[in-house]
Write a protein that holds these residues in place. Structure first.
Motif, PDB file in Angstrom:
ATOM      1  N   ASP A 208       0.844  -1.210   0.000  1.00 26.83           N
ATOM      2  CA  ASP A 208       0.000   0.000   0.000  1.00 26.83           C
ATOM      3  C   ASP A 208       0.871   1.250   0.000  1.00 26.83           C
ATOM      4  N   ALA A 209       1.950   1.212   0.820  1.00 31.65           N
ATOM      5  CA  ALA A 209       2.826   2.389   0.893  1.00 31.65           C
ATOM      6  C   ALA A 209       3.476   2.642  -0.464  1.00 31.65           C
TER       7      ALA A 209
ATOM      8  N   GLU B  90       2.246   1.767  -3.342  1.00 35.59           N
ATOM      9  CA  GLU B  90       1.207   2.241  -4.261  1.00 35.59           C
ATOM     10  C   GLU B  90       0.922   3.725  -4.023  1.00 35.59           C
ATOM     11  N   ARG B  91       0.858   4.105  -2.736  1.00 36.99           N
ATOM     12  CA  ARG B  91       0.592   5.527  -2.443  1.00 36.99           C
ATOM     13  C   ARG B  91       1.711   6.410  -2.983  1.00 36.99           C
TER      14      ARG B  91
ATOM     15  N   MET C 295       1.356   6.667  -6.619  1.00 39.18           N
ATOM     16  CA  MET C 295       0.214   7.512  -6.965  1.00 39.18           C
ATOM     17  C   MET C 295       0.574   8.990  -6.831  1.00 39.18           C
ATOM     18  N   ARG C 296       1.326   9.303  -5.769  1.00 40.18           N
ATOM     19  CA  ARG C 296       1.695  10.712  -5.598  1.00 40.18           C
ATOM     20  C   ARG C 296       2.608  11.173  -6.719  1.00 40.18           C
TER      21      ARG C 296
ATOM     22  N   ASP D  54       0.452  11.596  -9.729  1.00 39.04           N
ATOM     23  CA  ASP D  54      -0.317  12.840  -9.637  1.00 39.04           C
ATOM     24  C   ASP D  54       0.549  14.028 -10.038  1.00 39.04           C
TER      25      ASP D  54
ATOM     26  N   SER E 152      -9.878  -2.889  -1.746  1.00 37.46           N
ATOM     27  CA  SER E 152      -9.380  -1.679  -2.415  1.00 37.46           C
ATOM     28  C   SER E 152      -8.220  -1.992  -3.368  1.00 37.46           C
TER      29      SER E 152
ATOM     30  N   ASP F  44      -8.462   1.037  -8.824  1.00 37.97           N
ATOM     31  CA  ASP F  44      -8.886   2.431  -8.708  1.00 37.97           C
ATOM     32  C   ASP F  44     -10.412   2.495  -8.690  1.00 37.97           C
TER      33      ASP F  44
ATOM     34  N   LYS G  79     -11.256   6.505  -0.166  1.00 33.60           N
ATOM     35  CA  LYS G  79     -10.076   6.186  -0.982  1.00 33.60           C
ATOM     36  C   LYS G  79      -9.613   7.446  -1.715  1.00 33.60           C
ATOM     37  N   HIS G  80      -8.292   7.643  -1.740  1.00 37.22           N
ATOM     38  CA  HIS G  80      -7.769   8.788  -2.478  1.00 37.22           C
ATOM     39  C   HIS G  80      -7.685   8.385  -3.947  1.00 37.22           C
TER      40      HIS G  80
ATOM     41  N   SER H 184      -6.559   8.753  -7.731  1.00 35.96           N
ATOM     42  CA  SER H 184      -5.476   9.422  -8.455  1.00 35.96           C
ATOM     43  C   SER H 184      -6.084  10.393  -9.466  1.00 35.96           C
TER      44      SER H 184
END
Ligand code: PGA
Length: 314
Positions: free
Chosen positions: A75-76, A78-79, A82-83, A86, A140, A143, A277-278, A280
């Motif tokens: 997850d970390a 992936e985050r 994603m950042r 973005d 989750s 997306d 969920k954030h 993207s």
């Protein structure tokens, strides 16, 4: 410590399916390759991660700790990705979608338009049945998810994007094909071809008949919409399908939609993601694209099928 993200995600898949074989199917790997990845992870960590209990591979106590750690790690990552994506906006990025099998008849067209407009985006599309999409939604993993009816019992955001009527079908020479306003009781005396358990199509049609105290006599269970159509064309019985799966056969007259009282069952295609969920930038943009164009893409199905038919005849 020499453990890799790859090993963690392979191990997670085995733990989720409790099976090397099913993990191999999901990951498109051979079973020995999956086994080797898990073995290497066990060797690096110096603990056994899985116990064989009957046919199932279940995580040991240490395995459960690793499941949790692997999830947090992936997850970390992936985050982080994603950042970074973005920051790059729509120029490049990744979009992961899980859709029910009935949505494969219109969703690729929407994806095509979206990818034409945003050529840098890489898309991963999982096509499976409702139960599997709901499990992916709960975990989750994607997306966005697309289902034939709203998800139940999950804390998610779901938006209706187009109509998704469910119809009953027969071969054109079936005695019921020429009748009108057929009572459900009459239909429930015919042999039925039903999708596998876990299919939203099957759930919807069984609910309709169960609510009237009727059970459909199941002649055969088949794992895909195409198999249902071919079996109905083969004269094995009646079938229930989302209307959007039928554009081609509707155009060729190979299948007839029955006029049964209470049908079509009116449903709506839903796009869903876990609440909180954030999303993207890419997922937000595709969500907007779905909301704006799904209706039109669904309605264009029969016209596209007619063009394909005419082209085939020339
Ligand atoms: P499915 O489709 O039958 O492939 O699960 C879901 C639905 O239309 O609800």
């Amino acid at each position: 410590m020499r453990i890799s993200l790859r090993q963690l995600s392979v191990f997670l898949s085995v733990a989720r399916h409790q099976s090397y074989t099913r993990a191999a199917e999901e990951l498109n790997l051979t079973q020995p390759a999956v086994f080797t990845q898990v073995k290497q992870l066990e060797d690096s960590l110096g603990v056994a991660l899985l116990d064989r209990i009957g046919k199932r591979m279940q995580p040991t106590d240490a395995g459960r700790v690793v499941v949790e750690g692997a999830r947090e790690t992936l997850d970390a990552v992936e985050r982080m990705e994603m950042r970074l994506a973005d920051m790059r906006g729509l120029r490049e990025g990744r979009l992961t979608l899980a859709i029910v099998s009935t949505a494969q008849y219109f969703l690729p067209r929407l994806l095509g338009q979206f990818c034409d407009a945003n050529p840098g985006i890489e898309v991963a599309l999982t096509v499976t049945n409702r139960q599997a999409v709901l499990a992916r939604l709960a975990a989750s993993e994607d997306d966005l998810c697309i289902l034939g009816t709203p998800p139940e019992g999950l804390d998610v955001v779901a938006r209706a994007i187009a109509d998704n009527p469910l119809v009953l079908i027969a071969r054109p020479d079936h005695p019921l094909a020429a009748e009108v306003n057929i009572p459900p009781e009459r239909v429930a005396r015919e042999p039925f071809l039903l999708r596998e358990r876990g299919s939203g199509t099957r759930l919807t049609v069984e609910r309709f008949f169960r609510a009237r105290g009727l059970t459909l006599p199941m002649r055969m269970e088949l794992g895909s919409n195409e198999a249902i159509k071919q079996a109905v064309i083969g004269g094995l019985g009646l079938g229930a399908l989302s209307r959007d799966t039928l554009a081609l056969e509707g155009a060729t007259g190979a299948l007839k939609v029955l006029d049964v009282a209470g049908f079509p069952l009116l449903r709506q295609w839903q796009v869903a993601y876990p609440r909180g969920k954030h999303l993207s930038v890419v997922a937000e943009a595709f969500l907007d694209h779905l909301v704006a164009h799904a209706r039109q893409a669904v309605e264009a199905g029969p016209a596209i099928a007619r063009i394909a038919k005419e082209a085939a005849q020339e």
